[in-house]
Design a protein around this motif. Structure first.
Motif, mmCIF file in Angstrom:
data_model
loop_
_atom_site.group_PDB
_atom_site.id
_atom_site.type_symbol
_atom_site.label_atom_id
_atom_site.label_comp_id
_atom_site.label_asym_id
_atom_site.label_seq_id
_atom_site.Cartn_x
_atom_site.Cartn_y
_atom_site.Cartn_z
ATOM 1 N N SER A 114 0.851 -1.188 0.000
ATOM 2 C CA SER A 114 0.000 0.000 0.000
ATOM 3 C C SER A 114 0.886 1.237 0.000
ATOM 4 N N THR A 115 0.490 2.238 -0.775
ATOM 5 C CA THR A 115 1.180 3.531 -0.767
ATOM 6 C C THR A 115 0.197 4.646 -0.397
ATOM 7 N N ALA A 116 -0.829 4.293 0.363
ATOM 8 C CA ALA A 116 -1.841 5.272 0.755
ATOM 9 C C ALA A 116 -1.317 6.253 1.800
ATOM 10 N N VAL A 117 -0.369 5.834 2.625
ATOM 11 C CA VAL A 117 0.171 6.700 3.676
ATOM 12 C C VAL A 117 1.106 7.698 3.007
ATOM 13 N N ASN A 118 0.816 8.992 3.192
ATOM 14 C CA ASN A 118 1.636 10.000 2.528
ATOM 15 C C ASN A 118 1.988 11.151 3.467
ATOM 16 N N GLU A 119 2.750 12.078 2.922
ATOM 17 C CA GLU A 119 3.292 13.174 3.713
ATOM 18 C C GLU A 119 2.249 14.160 4.244
ATOM 19 N N SER A 120 0.985 13.985 3.895
ATOM 20 C CA SER A 120 -0.045 14.875 4.442
ATOM 21 C C SER A 120 -0.163 14.703 5.956
ATOM 22 N N LEU A 121 0.352 13.593 6.497
ATOM 23 C CA LEU A 121 0.349 13.367 7.950
ATOM 24 C C LEU A 121 1.563 13.988 8.633
ATOM 25 N N ALA A 122 2.548 14.444 7.885
ATOM 26 C CA ALA A 122 3.784 15.011 8.440
ATOM 27 C C ALA A 122 3.508 16.387 9.026
ATOM 28 N N PRO A 123 4.369 16.901 9.858
ATOM 29 C CA PRO A 123 5.700 16.440 10.205
ATOM 30 C C PRO A 123 5.765 15.611 11.488
ATOM 31 N N SER A 124 4.676 15.445 12.199
ATOM 32 C CA SER A 124 4.708 14.688 13.455
ATOM 33 C C SER A 124 4.936 13.204 13.190
ATOM 34 N N PRO A 125 5.403 12.470 14.202
ATOM 35 C CA PRO A 125 5.542 11.015 14.058
ATOM 36 C C PRO A 125 4.191 10.375 13.733
ATOM 37 N N VAL A 126 4.264 9.251 13.035
ATOM 38 C CA VAL A 126 3.061 8.553 12.590
ATOM 39 C C VAL A 126 3.137 7.105 13.057
ATOM 40 N N ARG A 127 2.020 6.608 13.566
ATOM 41 C CA ARG A 127 1.887 5.217 14.008
ATOM 42 C C ARG A 127 1.176 4.456 12.897
ATOM 43 N N VAL A 128 1.777 3.345 12.446
ATOM 44 C CA VAL A 128 1.220 2.569 11.329
ATOM 45 C C VAL A 128 0.939 1.152 11.808
ATOM 46 N N VAL A 129 -0.246 0.650 11.459
ATOM 47 C CA VAL A 129 -0.646 -0.702 11.834
ATOM 48 C C VAL A 129 -1.400 -1.319 10.647
ATOM 49 N N ALA A 130 -1.303 -2.643 10.512
ATOM 50 C CA ALA A 130 -2.017 -3.356 9.449
ATOM 51 C C ALA A 130 -2.930 -4.399 10.065
ATOM 52 N N SER A 131 -4.010 -4.703 9.349
ATOM 53 C CA SER A 131 -4.923 -5.750 9.808
ATOM 54 C C SER A 131 -5.530 -6.464 8.594
ATOM 55 N N ALA A 132 -5.832 -7.736 8.819
ATOM 56 C CA ALA A 132 -6.518 -8.548 7.818
ATOM 57 C C ALA A 132 -7.360 -9.543 8.591
ATOM 58 N N GLY A 133 -8.668 -9.362 8.531
ATOM 59 C CA GLY A 133 -9.550 -10.199 9.338
ATOM 60 C C GLY A 133 -9.259 -9.965 10.804
ATOM 61 N N SER A 134 -9.004 -11.039 11.560
ATOM 62 C CA SER A 134 -8.713 -10.907 12.989
ATOM 63 C C SER A 134 -7.213 -10.736 13.265
ATOM 64 N N LYS A 135 -6.401 -10.787 12.232
ATOM 65 C CA LYS A 135 -4.944 -10.660 12.379
ATOM 66 C C LYS A 135 -4.558 -9.178 12.350
ATOM 67 N N VAL A 136 -3.706 -8.782 13.287
ATOM 68 C CA VAL A 136 -3.261 -7.395 13.393
ATOM 69 C C VAL A 136 -1.749 -7.379 13.590
ATOM 70 N N SER A 137 -1.094 -6.399 13.004
ATOM 71 C CA SER A 137 0.353 -6.270 13.181
ATOM 72 C C SER A 137 0.647 -5.456 14.441
#
Length: 127
Positions: A77-100
């Motif tokens: 995925s390349t959906a996460v972009n610099e529009s969330l900057a400049p602060s730190p960003v927390r990224v997590v993934a999920s698929a069904g009941s599985k979460v990173s």
């Protein structure tokens, strides 16, 4: 007389066209990118295979603003972009009941754009 009247009419139209308040583009040497810089996120299952259709969510830790995307057929995925900057960003993934586990990225910004560090993030879904 008709020539003078016709000329003044033409000048009047030029002034009206010049005052339309439409945005004007500078045609200078602008080196900034027009597109937003994106973070490449790869989502893997517990066995290490890429996961298609996983949801990736990135949240700015200061503003709580989020972007959500879905991985493509390559598990990216390349959906996460610099529009969330400049602060730190927390990224997590999920698929069904599985979460990173959540990962944190930082953005380094210059006068034009912000770039993520790291530039590619691998998120593995917990079994």
């Amino acid at each position: 007389m008709n020539r003078v009247r016709g000329f003044s009419w033409l000048v009047g139209l030029l002034f009206i066209a010049a005052c339309d308040e439409a945005p004007r583009m500078e045609r200078g040497g602008d080196d900034c990118q027009a597109e937003l810089v994106a973070l490449r996120v790869e989502v893997l299952n517990a066995e290490g295979a890429r996961v298609r259709g996983a949801t990736v969510t990135a949240t700015n830790t200061a503003s709580n603003v989020s972007i959500t995307g879905v991985t493509d057929e390559d598990g990216v995925s390349t959906a996460v972009n610099e529009s969330l900057a400049p602060s730190p960003v927390r990224v997590v993934a999920s698929a069904g009941s599985k979460v990173s586990s959540p990962q944190r990225i930082e953005w380094t910004c210059d006068a034009c754009n912000c770039t993520p560090e790291p530039s590619t993030l691998r998120l593995q879904l917990n079994p």
